[in-house]
Scaffold this motif. Structure first.
Motif, PDB file in Angstrom:
ATOM      1  N   TYR A  87     -25.164 -32.389   5.211  1.00 47.79           N
ATOM      2  CA  TYR A  87     -23.809 -31.896   4.940  1.00 47.79           C
ATOM      3  C   TYR A  87     -23.802 -30.378   4.737  1.00 47.79           C
ATOM      4  N   ILE A  88     -24.740 -29.879   3.916  1.00 42.28           N
ATOM      5  CA  ILE A  88     -24.820 -28.439   3.645  1.00 42.28           C
ATOM      6  C   ILE A  88     -25.230 -27.672   4.899  1.00 42.28           C
ATOM      7  N   THR A  89     -26.143 -28.240   5.694  1.00 42.53           N
ATOM      8  CA  THR A  89     -26.579 -27.570   6.922  1.00 42.53           C
ATOM      9  C   THR A  89     -25.427 -27.416   7.900  1.00 42.53           C
ATOM     10  N   VAL A  90     -24.605 -28.461   8.034  1.00 34.84           N
ATOM     11  CA  VAL A  90     -23.442 -28.387   8.922  1.00 34.84           C
ATOM     12  C   VAL A  90     -22.454 -27.344   8.401  1.00 34.84           C
ATOM     13  N   GLN A  91     -22.218 -27.337   7.102  1.00 33.04           N
ATOM     14  CA  GLN A  91     -21.321 -26.334   6.512  1.00 33.04           C
ATOM     15  C   GLN A  91     -21.828 -24.920   6.789  1.00 33.04           C
ATOM     16  N   ASN A  92     -23.127 -24.724   6.645  1.00 31.17           N
ATOM     17  CA  ASN A  92     -23.700 -23.398   6.893  1.00 31.17           C
ATOM     18  C   ASN A  92     -23.492 -22.947   8.325  1.00 31.17           C
ATOM     19  N   GLU A  93     -23.595 -23.877   9.259  1.00 33.68           N
ATOM     20  CA  GLU A  93     -23.378 -23.530  10.666  1.00 33.68           C
ATOM     21  C   GLU A  93     -21.920 -23.141  10.916  1.00 33.68           C
ATOM     22  N   LEU A  94     -21.001 -23.854  10.287  1.00 30.66           N
ATOM     23  CA  LEU A  94     -19.577 -23.548  10.476  1.00 30.66           C
ATOM     24  C   LEU A  94     -19.208 -22.211   9.833  1.00 30.66           C
ATOM     25  N   VAL A  95     -19.718 -21.969   8.627  1.00 27.94           N
ATOM     26  CA  VAL A  95     -19.489 -20.675   7.978  1.00 27.94           C
ATOM     27  C   VAL A  95     -20.169 -19.572   8.772  1.00 27.94           C
ATOM     28  N   GLY A  96     -21.330 -19.894   9.344  1.00 28.75           N
ATOM     29  CA  GLY A  96     -22.038 -18.931  10.177  1.00 28.75           C
ATOM     30  C   GLY A  96     -21.235 -18.518  11.398  1.00 28.75           C
ATOM     31  N   ALA A  97     -20.423 -19.443  11.928  1.00 27.23           N
ATOM     32  CA  ALA A  97     -19.563 -19.108  13.071  1.00 27.23           C
ATOM     33  C   ALA A  97     -18.536 -18.059  12.675  1.00 27.23           C
ATOM     34  N   TYR A  98     -17.918 -18.241  11.502  1.00 24.18           N
ATOM     35  CA  TYR A  98     -16.968 -17.233  10.999  1.00 24.18           C
ATOM     36  C   TYR A  98     -17.676 -15.897  10.784  1.00 24.18           C
ATOM     37  N   ASN A  99     -18.849 -15.940  10.157  1.00 29.03           N
ATOM     38  CA  ASN A  99     -19.566 -14.700   9.859  1.00 29.03           C
ATOM     39  C   ASN A  99     -20.021 -13.980  11.122  1.00 29.03           C
ATOM     40  N   GLU A 100     -20.375 -14.748  12.136  1.00 26.52           N
ATOM     41  CA  GLU A 100     -20.793 -14.131  13.405  1.00 26.52           C
ATOM     42  C   GLU A 100     -19.650 -13.309  14.006  1.00 26.52           C
ATOM     43  N   LEU A 101     -18.461 -13.888  14.018  1.00 28.19           N
ATOM     44  CA  LEU A 101     -17.295 -13.182  14.558  1.00 28.19           C
ATOM     45  C   LEU A 101     -16.894 -12.009  13.661  1.00 28.19           C
ATOM     46  N   ARG A 102     -16.951 -12.214  12.363  1.00 34.62           N
ATOM     47  CA  ARG A 102     -16.600 -11.135  11.425  1.00 34.62           C
ATOM     48  C   ARG A 102     -17.609  -9.992  11.502  1.00 34.62           C
ATOM     49  N   ASN A 103     -18.887 -10.328  11.651  1.00 35.01           N
ATOM     50  CA  ASN A 103     -19.906  -9.280  11.789  1.00 35.01           C
ATOM     51  C   ASN A 103     -19.672  -8.448  13.043  1.00 35.01           C
ATOM     52  N   ARG A 104     -19.303  -9.121  14.124  1.00 33.18           N
ATOM     53  CA  ARG A 104     -19.046  -8.407  15.384  1.00 33.18           C
ATOM     54  C   ARG A 104     -17.912  -7.401  15.231  1.00 33.18           C
ATOM     55  N   GLU A 105     -16.816  -7.850  14.589  1.00 26.81           N
ATOM     56  CA  GLU A 105     -15.672  -6.955  14.422  1.00 26.81           C
ATOM     57  C   GLU A 105     -15.954  -5.860  13.404  1.00 26.81           C
ATOM     58  N   ALA A 106     -16.708  -6.175  12.359  1.00 27.44           N
ATOM     59  CA  ALA A 106     -17.051  -5.158  11.357  1.00 27.44           C
ATOM     60  C   ALA A 106     -17.963  -4.094  11.973  1.00 27.44           C
ATOM     61  N   GLN A 107     -18.859  -4.512  12.849  1.00 26.64           N
ATOM     62  CA  GLN A 107     -19.722  -3.547  13.538  1.00 26.64           C
ATOM     63  C   GLN A 107     -18.882  -2.646  14.442  1.00 26.64           C
ATOM     64  N   ARG A 108     -17.907  -3.244  15.109  1.00 27.95           N
ATOM     65  CA  ARG A 108     -17.049  -2.459  16.004  1.00 27.95           C
ATOM     66  C   ARG A 108     -16.190  -1.462  15.225  1.00 27.95           C
ATOM     67  N   LEU A 109     -15.669  -1.893  14.084  1.00 30.55           N
ATOM     68  CA  LEU A 109     -14.749  -1.050  13.321  1.00 30.55           C
ATOM     69  C   LEU A 109     -15.459  -0.082  12.364  1.00 30.55           C
ATOM     70  N   TYR A 110     -16.515  -0.573  11.716  1.00 28.65           N
ATOM     71  CA  TYR A 110     -17.127   0.210  10.632  1.00 28.65           C
ATOM     72  C   TYR A 110     -18.625   0.462  10.800  1.00 28.65           C
ATOM     73  N   GLY A 111     -19.210  -0.083  11.853  1.00 29.01           N
ATOM     74  CA  GLY A 111     -20.619   0.179  12.111  1.00 29.01           C
ATOM     75  C   GLY A 111     -21.585  -0.539  11.195  1.00 29.01           C
ATOM     76  N   ARG A 112     -21.170  -1.628  10.552  1.00 24.35           N
ATOM     77  CA  ARG A 112     -22.067  -2.411   9.699  1.00 24.35           C
ATOM     78  C   ARG A 112     -21.588  -3.857   9.648  1.00 24.35           C
ATOM     79  N   ASP A 113     -22.481  -4.761   9.257  1.00 24.17           N
ATOM     80  CA  ASP A 113     -22.147  -6.177   9.224  1.00 24.17           C
ATOM     81  C   ASP A 113     -21.159  -6.489   8.107  1.00 24.17           C
ATOM     82  N   PHE A 114     -20.285  -7.456   8.377  1.00 25.45           N
ATOM     83  CA  PHE A 114     -19.323  -7.900   7.374  1.00 25.45           C
ATOM     84  C   PHE A 114     -20.034  -8.528   6.180  1.00 25.45           C
ATOM     85  N   THR A 115     -21.058  -9.356   6.438  1.00 29.60           N
ATOM     86  CA  THR A 115     -21.756 -10.034   5.343  1.00 29.60           C
ATOM     87  C   THR A 115     -22.377  -9.024   4.380  1.00 29.60           C
ATOM     88  N   GLU A 116     -22.869  -7.924   4.909  1.00 30.72           N
ATOM     89  CA  GLU A 116     -23.446  -6.870   4.066  1.00 30.72           C
ATOM     90  C   GLU A 116     -22.352  -6.184   3.247  1.00 30.72           C
TER      91      GLU A 116
END
Length: 202
Positions: free
Chosen positions: A132-161
């Motif tokens: 259950y936790i592993t599946v949740q991590n993958e789904l949250v990871g999908a959000y973070n992957e997209l957010r990291n991409r946009e944060a890198q584009r806008l601010y030059g650093r990962d969203f998670t950081e």
């Protein structure tokens, strides 16, 4: 013959006061860490009567976990390693073309835009907690992957950081103030709408 003196008595009258003061001291000075918990959206008990909410089925990405740990994603069996990629494709599909930063396929049968996209997670009562936790991590990871991409584009650093630094209480207030709007902007671009449906006992 002189009378023998008894053993000297210890005055214990103030011991209770000392113990009480020590107790107060430790209560005041001890810090208690609180767990942040899981940020999840649970289904309401009863839908509001005066508000009619219409959610198109194509805007819901259903993920079911059975008691054997198998994934049924959008009514198809899927391996765990493929889940994040499928969730990313759903979240940024951009079916109505309103998202100018999405890189999806614009499939008319999938989600309209990130604002309307909802991931629904449902598990069996006998599902293993680790699965259950592993599946949740993958789904949250999908959000973070997209957010990291946009944060890198806008601010030059990962969203998670950025988010970790913003949530850290040791971060200076002027830095946190600067991060607040940036973190919120990226969160609004891909809002995390991960809904957990009621568990079943099949």
């Amino acid at each position: 013959m002189p009378r023998r003196k008894g053993a000297p008595e210890v005055n214990a009258g103030s011991m209770a006061d000392i113990a009480f003061l020590l107790l107060i001291f430790f209560l005041v000075t001890t810090t208690i860490e609180t767990d942040a918990g899981l940020d999840r959206m649970l289904p309401p008990i009863d839908p509001p009567e005066d508000v009619e909410v219409v959610i198109k089925q194509k805007n819901i990405f259903t993920v079911n976990i059975n008691k054997n740990g198998q994934l049924l994603v959008e009514d198809n069996l899927m391996q765990l390693r493929d889940l994040r990629k499928a969730a990313v494709a759903f979240l940024e599909n951009n079916g109505d073309g309103s998202c100018n930063y999405c890189k999806g396929r614009k499939d008319a049968t999938s989600s309209d835009n990130p604002e309307k996209a909802i991931i629904s997670l449902k598990n069996d009562r006998e599902t293993k907690y680790a699965t259950y936790i592993t599946v949740q991590n993958e789904l949250v990871g999908a959000y973070n992957e997209l957010r990291n991409r946009e944060a890198q584009r806008l601010y030059g650093r990962d969203f998670t950081e950025m988010e970790a630094e913003y949530l850290n209480p040791e971060t200076p207030s002027n830095v946190r103030d600067d991060l607040k709007d940036k973190v919120k902007r990226v969160q609004d671009m891909f809002p995390q709408k991960l809904s957990e449906a009621e568990t079943t006992s099949n």
